[in-house]
Design an enzyme around this catalytic site. Structure first.
Site, PDB file in Angstrom:
ATOM      1  N   LEU A  95      -2.109  11.626  -5.183  1.00 27.59           N
ATOM      2  CA  LEU A  95      -2.830  12.543  -4.298  1.00 27.59           C
ATOM      3  C   LEU A  95      -1.964  13.735  -3.925  1.00 27.59           C
ATOM      4  CD1 LEU A  95      -4.284   9.731  -2.052  1.00 27.59           C
ATOM      5  CD2 LEU A  95      -5.626  11.171  -3.614  1.00 27.59           C
ATOM      6  N   ASN A 109      -2.413   2.105   1.424  1.00 26.81           N
ATOM      7  CA  ASN A 109      -2.360   1.726   0.020  1.00 26.81           C
ATOM      8  C   ASN A 109      -1.740   0.340  -0.102  1.00 26.81           C
ATOM      9  OD1 ASN A 109      -2.493   2.175  -2.894  1.00 26.81           O
ATOM     10  ND2 ASN A 109      -0.268   2.214  -2.778  1.00 26.81           N
ATOM     11  N   HIS A 111       0.410  -1.795  -2.820  1.00 24.59           N
ATOM     12  CA  HIS A 111       1.207  -1.568  -4.025  1.00 24.59           C
ATOM     13  C   HIS A 111       1.739  -2.905  -4.519  1.00 24.59           C
ATOM     14  CE1 HIS A 111       3.811   0.524  -6.848  1.00 24.59           C
ATOM     15  NE2 HIS A 111       4.779  -0.297  -6.477  1.00 24.59           N
ATOM     16  N   ASP A 147       4.300   6.128  -3.130  1.00 26.74           N
ATOM     17  CA  ASP A 147       4.671   4.750  -2.767  1.00 26.74           C
ATOM     18  C   ASP A 147       5.874   4.719  -1.830  1.00 26.74           C
ATOM     19  OD1 ASP A 147       3.981   3.817  -6.190  1.00 26.74           O
ATOM     20  OD2 ASP A 147       2.636   4.008  -4.476  1.00 26.74           O
TER      21      ASP A 147
HETATM   22  N1  LIG Z   1       0.579  11.104  -2.654  1.00 30.26           N
HETATM   23  C1  LIG Z   1       0.373   9.800  -2.924  1.00 30.26           C
HETATM   24  N2  LIG Z   1      -0.592   9.445  -3.768  1.00 30.26           N
HETATM   25  C2  LIG Z   1      -0.806   8.125  -4.041  1.00 30.26           C
HETATM   26  C3  LIG Z   1       0.021   7.137  -3.479  1.00 30.26           C
HETATM   27  C4  LIG Z   1       1.035   7.544  -2.572  1.00 30.26           C
HETATM   28  O1  LIG Z   1       1.778   6.702  -2.006  1.00 30.26           O
HETATM   29  N3  LIG Z   1       1.188   8.872  -2.320  1.00 30.26           N
HETATM   30  N4  LIG Z   1      -0.144   5.789  -3.842  1.00 30.26           N
HETATM   31  C5  LIG Z   1      -0.841   5.617  -5.120  1.00 30.26           C
HETATM   32  C6  LIG Z   1      -1.116   4.219  -5.570  1.00 30.26           C
HETATM   33  N5  LIG Z   1      -0.188   3.911  -6.673  1.00 30.26           N
HETATM   34  C7  LIG Z   1       0.613   2.800  -6.521  1.00 30.26           C
HETATM   35  O2  LIG Z   1       0.474   2.008  -5.571  1.00 30.26           O
HETATM   36  C8  LIG Z   1      -0.108   4.709  -7.840  1.00 30.26           C
HETATM   37  C9  LIG Z   1      -1.278   5.120  -8.466  1.00 30.26           C
HETATM   38  C10 LIG Z   1      -1.217   5.940  -9.603  1.00 30.26           C
HETATM   39  C11 LIG Z   1       0.004   6.326 -10.129  1.00 30.26           C
HETATM   40  C12 LIG Z   1       0.038   7.227 -11.332  1.00 30.26           C
HETATM   41  O3  LIG Z   1       1.081   7.422 -11.943  1.00 30.26           O
HETATM   42  N6  LIG Z   1      -1.143   7.785 -11.685  1.00 30.26           N
HETATM   43  C13 LIG Z   1      -1.279   8.722 -12.810  1.00 30.26           C
HETATM   44  C14 LIG Z   1      -2.483   8.333 -13.654  1.00 30.26           C
HETATM   45  C15 LIG Z   1      -2.431   6.867 -14.030  1.00 30.26           C
HETATM   46  C16 LIG Z   1      -3.790   6.392 -14.567  1.00 30.26           C
HETATM   47  O4  LIG Z   1      -4.778   7.153 -14.468  1.00 30.26           O
HETATM   48  O5  LIG Z   1      -3.830   5.229 -15.045  1.00 30.26           O
HETATM   49  C17 LIG Z   1      -1.540  10.148 -12.273  1.00 30.26           C
HETATM   50  O6  LIG Z   1      -2.106  10.277 -11.153  1.00 30.26           O
HETATM   51  O7  LIG Z   1      -1.231  11.081 -13.030  1.00 30.26           O
HETATM   52  C18 LIG Z   1       1.186   5.918  -9.519  1.00 30.26           C
HETATM   53  C19 LIG Z   1       1.134   5.092  -8.381  1.00 30.26           C
HETATM   54  C20 LIG Z   1      -2.134   6.387  -5.126  1.00 30.26           C
HETATM   55  N7  LIG Z   1      -1.818   7.764  -4.881  1.00 30.26           N
HETATM   56  N1  LIG Z   2      -0.114   1.591  -8.143  1.00 27.59           N
HETATM   57  C1  LIG Z   2      -1.388   1.132  -7.679  1.00 27.59           C
HETATM   58  C2  LIG Z   2      -1.649  -0.235  -8.240  1.00 27.59           C
HETATM   59  O1  LIG Z   2      -1.166  -0.618  -9.299  1.00 27.59           O
HETATM   60  N2  LIG Z   2      -2.452  -1.008  -7.496  1.00 27.59           N
HETATM   61  C3  LIG Z   2      -2.798  -2.323  -7.917  1.00 27.59           C
HETATM   62  O2  LIG Z   2      -3.981  -2.276  -8.707  1.00 27.59           O
HETATM   63  C4  LIG Z   2      -4.634  -3.528  -8.569  1.00 27.59           C
HETATM   64  C5  LIG Z   2      -6.082  -3.210  -8.302  1.00 27.59           C
HETATM   65  O3  LIG Z   2      -6.803  -4.347  -8.504  1.00 27.59           O
HETATM   66  P1  LIG Z   2      -8.347  -4.366  -8.012  1.00 27.59           P
HETATM   67  O4  LIG Z   2      -9.003  -3.123  -8.568  1.00 27.59           O
HETATM   68  O5  LIG Z   2      -8.851  -5.639  -8.625  1.00 27.59           O
HETATM   69  O6  LIG Z   2      -8.327  -4.390  -6.505  1.00 27.59           O
HETATM   70  C6  LIG Z   2      -3.989  -4.270  -7.379  1.00 27.59           C
HETATM   71  O7  LIG Z   2      -3.184  -5.335  -7.842  1.00 27.59           O
HETATM   72  C7  LIG Z   2      -3.134  -3.210  -6.741  1.00 27.59           C
HETATM   73  O8  LIG Z   2      -1.927  -3.726  -6.171  1.00 27.59           O
END
Ligand SMILES: Nc1nc2c(c(=O)[nH]1)N[C@@H](CN(C=O)c1ccc(C(=O)N[C@@H](CCC(=O)O)C(=O)O)cc1)CN2
Ligand SMILES: NCC(=O)N[C@@H]1O[C@H](COP(=O)([O-])[O-])[C@@H](O)[C@H]1O
Length: 225
Positions: A95, A109, A111, A147
């Protein structure tokens, strides 16, 4: 006084289902699930929301020129639900700072690692590759640092000999489904706050790695008062 909760997903939605089930069993406190948003058409969690009678919205991030344009469209859609809290539940888009600032202190979130270990993706495989003895999940407030927001709660699982990433992920997810409803309930009850980059429970600063789920026998939510 209800707490209007919008859930953001990208995939199967098992954490969303845990929240839906908790609500149906009266275990979500004043939290009301007012909408489910997905950046992925066809995400399995959308069917879960529809079965539960929760409004859904899908905006495909791939239709936007850049991250900021997508976040602006997503924010406009979310605002129609007038959420008090955003819950990221497998939401897989990073985001932008303006979006995060809009929901500062009211966006959570979950994680799949014991942060600060393994921010980002592929956490289970990384924990296995490192030979860790334990793994788990962290629930944190969302900030601009990926994260890196202040931790609220951590829950641990053992890593067993010969675990595959899939087996470890399933063990972590079973724990996720226990802890996320509790944290959403605490927030909806006004017990969880974020101030100057730190998380607080009932006004008390939470340890940088979060409350320990397994140590909560003597913790706030067992307080009979
Ligand atoms: N600004 C923030 N944005 C998000 C956070 C956060 O803490 N600060 N948490 C993430 C959730 N997350 C892990 O828990 C996570 C989700 C996505 C990615 C990532 O690398 N995404 C890529 C695309 C990956 C895909 O589409 O499969 C991207 O956005 O380019 C890393 C960590 C949610 N957002
Ligand atoms: N970095 C973000 C990430 O990996 N999140 C993980 O995606 C899964 C979503 O499962 P769900 O769609 O079945 O809830 C969950 O295990 C969550 O921890």
């Amino acid at each position: 006084m209800s707490c209007r909760v919008a859930v953001l997903i990208s995939g199967s939605g098992t954490n969303l289902q845990a929240l839906i089930d908790a609500r149906q069993h009266g275990a979500l406190g004043p939290a009301e699930l007012v909408g489910v948003f997905s950046n992925r058409p066809g995400a399995g969690g959308l069917e879960r929301a529809e079965r539960a009678g929760i409004p859904t919205c899908v905006i495909d991030h791939r239709q936007y020129a850049d991250r900021s344009a997508f976040d602006q469209a997503m924010q406009a859609a979310l605002e129609s639900w007038q959420p008090d809290l955003l819950v990221l539940a497998g939401f897989m888009r990073i985001l932008t700072e303006p979006f995060v600032a809009r929901y500062a202190g009211r966006m959570l979130n979950i994680h799949p690692s014991l942060l600060p270990r393994y921010p980002g993706l592929n956490t289970h495989a990384r924990a296995l590759a490192a030979g860790d003895a334990e793994h788990g999940a962290t629930i944190h407030f969302v900030t601009g640092e990926l994260d890196g927001g202040p931790a609220i709660l951590q829950a641990r699982v053992p890593i067993e000999a010969n675990d595959t990433a899939e087996q470890l992920a399933a063990r972590v997810q079973r724990k996720e489904h226990q802890i996320y409803p509790a944290v959403v309930r605490w927030f909806s009850e006004g017990r969880l706050t974020m101030h100057q980059g730190h998380a607080y429970m009932d006004g008390n600063a939470i340890h940088p790695t979060g409350l320990d789920w397994d140590a909560l026998d003597n913790a706030p939510d067992t307080d009979p008062n």
